[in-house]
Design an enzyme around this catalytic site. Structure first.
Site, short mmCIF file in Angstrom:
data_model
loop_
_atom_site.label_atom_id
_atom_site.label_comp_id
_atom_site.label_asym_id
_atom_site.label_seq_id
_atom_site.Cartn_x
_atom_site.Cartn_y
_atom_site.Cartn_z
N GLY A 13 0.92 -1.11 0.05
CA GLY A 13 0.15 0.10 0.01
C GLY A 13 0.82 1.22 -0.05
O GLY A 13 2.01 1.16 0.30
N ARG A 14 0.27 2.54 -0.05
CA ARG A 14 0.86 3.79 -0.52
C ARG A 14 1.72 4.11 1.07
O ARG A 14 2.85 4.34 1.02
CB ARG A 14 0.12 4.91 -0.55
CG ARG A 14 -0.44 4.59 -2.10
CD ARG A 14 -1.76 5.41 -2.38
NE ARG A 14 -2.54 4.90 -1.70
CZ ARG A 14 -3.98 4.98 -2.00
NH1 ARG A 14 -4.31 5.85 -2.98
NH2 ARG A 14 -5.01 4.18 -1.24
N MET A 15 1.08 3.76 2.22
CA MET A 15 1.56 4.01 3.53
C MET A 15 2.59 2.73 3.69
O MET A 15 3.69 3.02 4.47
CB MET A 15 0.64 4.20 4.58
CG MET A 15 -0.21 5.51 4.45
SD MET A 15 0.84 6.83 5.01
CE MET A 15 0.88 6.58 6.66
N ALA A 125 -2.91 6.01 15.75
CA ALA A 125 -2.93 7.41 15.57
C ALA A 125 -3.59 7.57 13.96
O ALA A 125 -2.94 7.13 13.17
CB ALA A 125 -1.47 7.98 15.78
N HIS A 155 -8.97 14.94 0.94
CA HIS A 155 -8.12 13.50 0.81
C HIS A 155 -8.34 12.97 -0.61
O HIS A 155 -9.47 13.29 -1.36
CB HIS A 155 -8.57 12.36 1.76
CG HIS A 155 -7.98 12.82 3.20
ND1 HIS A 155 -8.74 13.30 3.97
CD2 HIS A 155 -7.03 12.13 3.82
CE1 HIS A 155 -8.18 13.48 5.22
NE2 HIS A 155 -6.91 12.79 5.17
N HIS A 156 -7.28 12.26 -0.97
CA HIS A 156 -7.19 11.63 -2.20
C HIS A 156 -8.60 10.69 -2.44
O HIS A 156 -9.23 10.27 -1.44
CB HIS A 156 -6.22 10.74 -2.40
CG HIS A 156 -5.99 9.57 -1.35
ND1 HIS A 156 -6.69 8.20 -1.32
CD2 HIS A 156 -5.36 9.64 -0.04
CE1 HIS A 156 -6.35 7.59 -0.39
NE2 HIS A 156 -5.74 8.30 0.47
N LYS A 159 -9.53 6.79 -0.63
CA LYS A 159 -9.88 6.83 0.86
C LYS A 159 -11.09 6.27 1.27
O LYS A 159 -11.99 6.52 0.58
CB LYS A 159 -9.53 8.08 1.46
CG LYS A 159 -9.80 8.28 2.95
CD LYS A 159 -9.43 9.54 3.66
CE LYS A 159 -9.58 9.34 5.20
NZ LYS A 159 -8.58 8.41 5.68
N GLY A 165 -10.19 10.10 9.87
CA GLY A 165 -9.94 10.01 11.35
C GLY A 165 -9.40 11.28 11.91
O GLY A 165 -9.69 11.38 13.12
N THR A 166 -8.68 11.88 11.27
CA THR A 166 -8.05 13.35 11.81
C THR A 166 -9.29 14.22 11.94
O THR A 166 -9.19 15.04 13.23
CB THR A 166 -7.12 13.76 10.68
OG1 THR A 166 -6.10 12.75 10.48
CG2 THR A 166 -6.47 15.06 11.25
P1 NAP Z 1 -3.80 1.54 0.28
O1 NAP Z 1 -2.60 2.25 -0.66
O2 NAP Z 1 -4.97 1.23 -0.14
O3 NAP Z 1 -3.03 0.21 1.09
C1 NAP Z 1 -3.67 -0.72 1.92
C2 NAP Z 1 -3.11 -1.92 1.64
O4 NAP Z 1 -3.69 -2.95 2.30
C3 NAP Z 1 -3.13 -2.35 0.31
O5 NAP Z 1 -1.98 -2.90 -0.40
C4 NAP Z 1 -4.06 -3.62 0.48
O6 NAP Z 1 -3.70 -4.81 -0.59
C5 NAP Z 1 -3.66 -4.15 1.79
N1 NAP Z 1 -4.44 -5.02 2.23
C6 NAP Z 1 -5.68 -5.43 2.47
N2 NAP Z 1 -6.36 -6.67 2.97
C7 NAP Z 1 -5.10 -7.01 3.38
C8 NAP Z 1 -4.59 -7.83 4.50
N3 NAP Z 1 -5.62 -8.84 4.85
N4 NAP Z 1 -3.29 -8.14 4.84
C9 NAP Z 1 -2.56 -7.41 4.37
N5 NAP Z 1 -2.56 -6.25 3.78
C10 NAP Z 1 -3.92 -6.25 3.33
O7 NAP Z 1 -4.06 2.59 1.33
P2 NAP Z 1 -2.94 3.61 2.35
O8 NAP Z 1 -3.22 4.90 1.59
O9 NAP Z 1 -1.50 3.14 2.18
O10 NAP Z 1 -3.74 3.83 3.65
C11 NAP Z 1 -3.54 2.72 4.51
C12 NAP Z 1 -4.41 3.06 5.65
O11 NAP Z 1 -3.39 3.95 6.47
C13 NAP Z 1 -5.89 3.64 5.43
O12 NAP Z 1 -6.69 3.10 6.44
C14 NAP Z 1 -5.36 4.96 5.59
O13 NAP Z 1 -6.65 5.90 5.93
C15 NAP Z 1 -4.28 5.18 6.40
N6 NAP Z 1 -3.64 6.44 6.55
C16 NAP Z 1 -3.26 6.52 7.78
C17 NAP Z 1 -2.24 7.83 7.99
C18 NAP Z 1 -1.85 8.06 9.44
O14 NAP Z 1 -0.91 9.18 9.48
N7 NAP Z 1 -2.24 7.56 10.48
C19 NAP Z 1 -1.84 8.56 6.74
C20 NAP Z 1 -2.32 8.10 5.66
C21 NAP Z 1 -3.44 7.16 5.62
P3 NAP Z 1 -4.45 -4.70 -2.04
O15 NAP Z 1 -3.72 -3.46 -2.69
O16 NAP Z 1 -4.29 -6.13 -2.56
O17 NAP Z 1 -5.74 -4.26 -1.95
#
Ligand code: NAP
Length: 266
Positions: A13-15, A125, A155-156, A159, A165-166
């Protein structure tokens, strides 16, 4: 000093990609495995974009924890998966650092009870960017002087949860100093449903979703003859990683659940 053994969930994932980079380039951290629902049994170094980053990939979290015995799980997945991972980690004595957003109040209460029972640290967080934490703190300060507040989070468009959450955390922090108040005209009527946004104790939250955005938030305060705007922008996901690093370093020293980076920043 022993290295902190870390599993990253959601590495593609992106994060997750940023977290893998953080863990594999930080001196005292060791990436022992990643959790992914795809590529079970492969090594991360075989996956596009991870050349030279060695870590076994597991789809089964229990097998992963049994074989690798990590100290910390960093979860960056989806709300349901993140909740399951966090609960399982605590059952295995692994301390979670959760960036995944969308957990409910009930989820947080349940996790808090497990942490207390097991005397294990867990940090959740909704925003790991230090600037966003300051934006929330400044908003709470301003809310002492301004009762009328609207939050616009942007957001993008990939989401999953809204409001962010923020935004929810900002509203909760504001509510600690603001008496609930229904804003706008008492007789106002939405001619298109949702026009006034989500209602949090009378304060309104608006969610914008557009390609091109990362994570942004404005908190607007209004009173007679003046407005105040507090804004934070994350332009890339690396902006979250100093907060993730601090959370990992902190979670191994604490024995309860902490919600919000502001509670571990001096
Ligand atoms: P993303 O790019 O969609 O990444 C999520 C990843 O989780 C995807 O690669 C997905 O796989 C994977 N996934 C789904 N089911 C899974 C499983 N059972 N086991 C392992 N991996 C699995 O999303 P993102 O932008 O990285 O964001 C991820 C989360 O962080 C979101 O909840 C977002 O809101 C949050 N976030 C938090 C912050 C912070 O500062 N706390 C900042 C930004 C984002 P697939 O690609 O195969 O679907």
């Amino acid at each position: 000093m022993n290295k902190v053994k870390i599993v990253v969930a959601g590495p593609r994932g992106r994060m997750g990609k940023e977290a893998v980079h953080l863990v594999s380039t930080t001196e005292n951290f060791e990436l022992v495995a990643v959790l992914d629902h795809k590529n079970d049994g492969k090594n991360l170094s075989e996956i596009d974009g991870f050349l030279g980053v060695e870590a076994p990939i597991y789809s089964n979290i229990e097998q992963c924890f049994t074989e690798q015995k990590p100290d910390v799980l960093i979860d960056l997945t989806t709300p349901e998966v993140g909740m399951y991972h966090t609960k399982t980690a605590l059952q295995y004595g692994v301390r979670p650092v959760v960036g995944t957003t969308g957990f409910s109040e009930d989820d947080l209460k349940e996790l808090e009870a497990i942490c207390n029972e097991k005397e294990l640290g867990c940090i959740i967080a909704p925003n790991f960017a230090v600037g966003a934490v300051l934006m929330m703190k400044f908003s709470k300060l301003a809310a002492k002087y301004f009762q009328d507040i609207e939050i616009i989070e942007l957001h993008h468009d990939q989401k999953l949860d809204a409001p962010s959450g923020t935004a929810v955390k900002t509203a909760q922090m504001i509510s600690e100093v603001r008496t609930p108040k229904s804003q706008g005209h008492p007789n106002e009527k939405e001619t298109i449903q949702g026009a006034r946004g989500a209602n949090f104790e009378g304060l309104r939250i608006h969610s914008v979703r557009l390609p091109g955005l990362i994570a942004h938030q404005e908190v607007l305060f209004g009173s007679e003859g003046q407005t105040l705007t507090i804004r934070h922008d994350s332009y890339n996901r690396a902006s979250f990683m100093s907060g993730v690093k601090l959370a990992v370093e902190t979670v191994i020293k604490i024995e309860s659940l902490v919600y919000g980076l502001e509670n571990i920043i001096e």
